[in-house]
Design an enzyme around this catalytic site. Structure first.
Site, mmCIF file in Angstrom:
data_model
loop_
_atom_site.group_PDB
_atom_site.id
_atom_site.type_symbol
_atom_site.label_atom_id
_atom_site.label_comp_id
_atom_site.label_asym_id
_atom_site.label_seq_id
_atom_site.Cartn_x
_atom_site.Cartn_y
_atom_site.Cartn_z
ATOM 1 N N LYS A 9 0.852 -1.207 0.000
ATOM 2 C CA LYS A 9 0.000 0.000 0.000
ATOM 3 C C LYS A 9 0.878 1.243 0.000
ATOM 4 O O LYS A 9 2.011 1.241 0.519
ATOM 5 C CB LYS A 9 -0.958 0.024 1.196
ATOM 6 C CG LYS A 9 -0.312 -0.038 2.593
ATOM 7 C CD LYS A 9 0.097 1.298 3.184
ATOM 8 C CE LYS A 9 0.692 1.142 4.583
ATOM 9 N NZ LYS A 9 1.465 2.302 5.041
ATOM 10 N N PRO A 93 9.819 -4.243 0.328
ATOM 11 C CA PRO A 93 10.785 -3.964 1.394
ATOM 12 C C PRO A 93 10.086 -3.910 2.765
ATOM 13 O O PRO A 93 8.976 -3.390 2.872
ATOM 14 C CB PRO A 93 11.347 -2.583 1.018
ATOM 15 C CG PRO A 93 11.115 -2.467 -0.457
ATOM 16 C CD PRO A 93 9.835 -3.208 -0.724
ATOM 17 N N LEU A 98 5.320 0.477 3.649
ATOM 18 C CA LEU A 98 4.584 -0.019 2.478
ATOM 19 C C LEU A 98 3.586 -1.116 2.844
ATOM 20 O O LEU A 98 2.946 -1.695 1.957
ATOM 21 C CB LEU A 98 5.590 -0.549 1.432
ATOM 22 C CG LEU A 98 6.581 0.498 0.933
ATOM 23 C CD1 LEU A 98 7.696 -0.162 0.110
ATOM 24 C CD2 LEU A 98 5.859 1.562 0.092
ATOM 25 N N ALA A 103 0.144 -6.757 4.378
ATOM 26 C CA ALA A 103 -0.379 -7.317 3.124
ATOM 27 C C ALA A 103 -0.256 -8.838 3.134
ATOM 28 O O ALA A 103 -1.168 -9.548 2.691
ATOM 29 C CB ALA A 103 0.382 -6.731 1.933
ATOM 30 N N ASP A 135 -3.494 -1.846 9.676
ATOM 31 C CA ASP A 135 -3.557 -1.703 8.211
ATOM 32 C C ASP A 135 -4.145 -2.937 7.530
ATOM 33 O O ASP A 135 -4.430 -2.920 6.334
ATOM 34 C CB ASP A 135 -2.149 -1.509 7.626
ATOM 35 C CG ASP A 135 -1.605 -0.127 7.883
ATOM 36 O OD1 ASP A 135 -2.399 0.767 8.255
ATOM 37 O OD2 ASP A 135 -0.386 0.054 7.707
HETATM 38 O O1 C5P Z 1 -1.291 -2.295 13.967
HETATM 39 P P1 C5P Z 1 0.158 -2.500 13.642
HETATM 40 O O2 C5P Z 1 0.728 -3.665 14.393
HETATM 41 O O3 C5P Z 1 0.456 -2.523 12.187
HETATM 42 O O4 C5P Z 1 0.860 -1.198 14.189
HETATM 43 C C1 C5P Z 1 2.213 -1.192 14.555
HETATM 44 C C2 C5P Z 1 2.379 -0.193 15.683
HETATM 45 O O5 C5P Z 1 2.086 1.108 15.183
HETATM 46 C C3 C5P Z 1 1.416 -0.405 16.829
HETATM 47 O O6 C5P Z 1 1.994 -1.215 17.806
HETATM 48 C C4 C5P Z 1 1.219 0.984 17.349
HETATM 49 O O7 C5P Z 1 2.289 1.314 18.192
HETATM 50 C C5 C5P Z 1 1.360 1.851 16.119
HETATM 51 N N1 C5P Z 1 0.075 2.283 15.536
HETATM 52 C C6 C5P Z 1 -0.642 3.289 16.158
HETATM 53 N N2 C5P Z 1 -1.819 3.736 15.595
HETATM 54 C C7 C5P Z 1 -2.258 3.202 14.438
HETATM 55 C C8 C5P Z 1 -1.539 2.181 13.778
HETATM 56 C C9 C5P Z 1 -0.367 1.744 14.362
HETATM 57 O O8 C5P Z 1 -0.243 3.802 17.204
HETATM 58 N N3 C5P Z 1 -3.410 3.675 13.922
#
Ligand code: C5P
Length: 287
Positions: A9, A93, A98, A103, A135
């Site tokens: 993305k 990467p 990304l 994904a 995401d």
């Molecule tokens: O949800 P994901 O594991 O991809 O997010 C990685 C880190 O990014 C989370 O642990 C969080 O610290 C931060 N994050 C956030 N707010 C979001 C998405 C991600 O604080 N909307």
């Protein structure tokens, strides 16, 4: 055997607007899947667990891998598990902004749903996806969407714009939690935060399909905290602009940047130049 393509993305727009009590951040983002992709294959096998075959450099093969986390989240929701061997051909990467890991997780949910004869609707699959990462729900179907909340409130959008992207990266990856922490410091907890931009003009431009608006109104809050300490990303963005990108932006929490070019030929020339300069660069288009 089932094959799934896991599209990366790009955030064409990303504004972080607040922090929730659980530590996650509220954001407004225009997400677009692109043809830069990993490929995953899934083969039923004996046993009752998902196994990731082979070594993928830089990725943990255990339960910390988002593919395995997605499989486990699927099995929990499904109420039973089954044996599946997964191979991952990694192209996107990692730690680049990304959505590569997300994904792969979304592709895993789609594949296991197919292998189990589709017990879950896309809506339920997105709910399961949210337990894997913010995401992941968008990446279950991809396309173009305005995403709000922590990324899970998804409104599909039209994108009739033409052109090609060059996605480029050089140097160290970025830790997403650290990037959010840097934004927290910059915006002092978002108390009284007033939106700096809004995505309306971009969404309008995409819907109208103006083939590369003179200045596509792209925006990413993370540029303010990441670009100052990532000279490579800064330089790549400038190179993209100097070589004819109608717009360039960092994606997600970086450090990958992308340039938007009017033609695929131009994008190809610029990507080749960047590769000669030691960067990784990929030409891709919206999917
Ligand atoms: O949800 P994901 O594991 O991809 O997010 C990685 C880190 O990014 C989370 O642990 C969080 O610290 C931060 N994050 C956030 N707010 C979001 C998405 C991600 O604080 N909307």
């Amino acid at each position: 055997m089932i094959t799934e393509t896991a599209f990366a993305k790009l955030n064409l727009y990303l504004e972080v607007t607040g922090k929730r009590p659980d530590g996650y951040h509220e954001l407004v983002s225009v997400m677009q899947t692109v043809s830069l992709a990993d490929t995953l294959t899934f083969r039923a096998c004996d046993g009752e667990a998902a196994r990731l075959l082979g070594d993928v450099p830089g990725l943990p093969a255990d339960g910390h891998n988002l593919v395995i986390r997605a499989a486990n989240a699927f099995f929990t929701a499904y109420g039973r598990s089954f044996g599946v061997e997964i191979t991952l051909h990694k192209v996107i990467p990692a730690a680049a902004g990304l959505g590569g890991g997300s994904a792969d997780a979304a592709a895993t949910l789609r594949a296991l749903n197919r292998m189990a004869d589709c017990p879950f609707s896309p809506d339920i699959l997105r709910e399961i996806a949210l337990s894997v990462g913010a995401d992941v729900p968008f990446l279950v179907e991809g396309g173009t969407a305005l995403c709000r909340g922590i990324g899970e409130r998804i409104t599909p959008a039209e994108n009739h714009a033409s052109g090609a992207f060059v996605v480029a990266i050089r140097g160290e990856g970025v830790s997403t939690p650290e990037a959010f922490a840097a934004l927290d410091r910059l915006f002092a907890g978002y108390d009284g935060y007033l939106p700096r931009q809004n995505p309306a003009a971009l969404l309008e431009m995409l819907a109208q399909g103006e083939p590369c608006h003179p200045f596509p109104p792209l925006y990413n809050s993370f540029e303010e905290v990441i670009l100052p300490c990532h000279p490579d990303a800064r330089a790549l963005k400038q190179t993209l602009l100097n070589h004819g990108a109608v717009a360039a932006l960092m994606s997600g929490s970086g450090p990958a940047v992308f340039g938007w070019f009017e033609t695929e030929d131009r994008a190809q020339q610029v990507a080749e130049r960047l590769v000669l300069q030691g960067a990784r660069a990929f030409v891709c288009h919206a999917v």
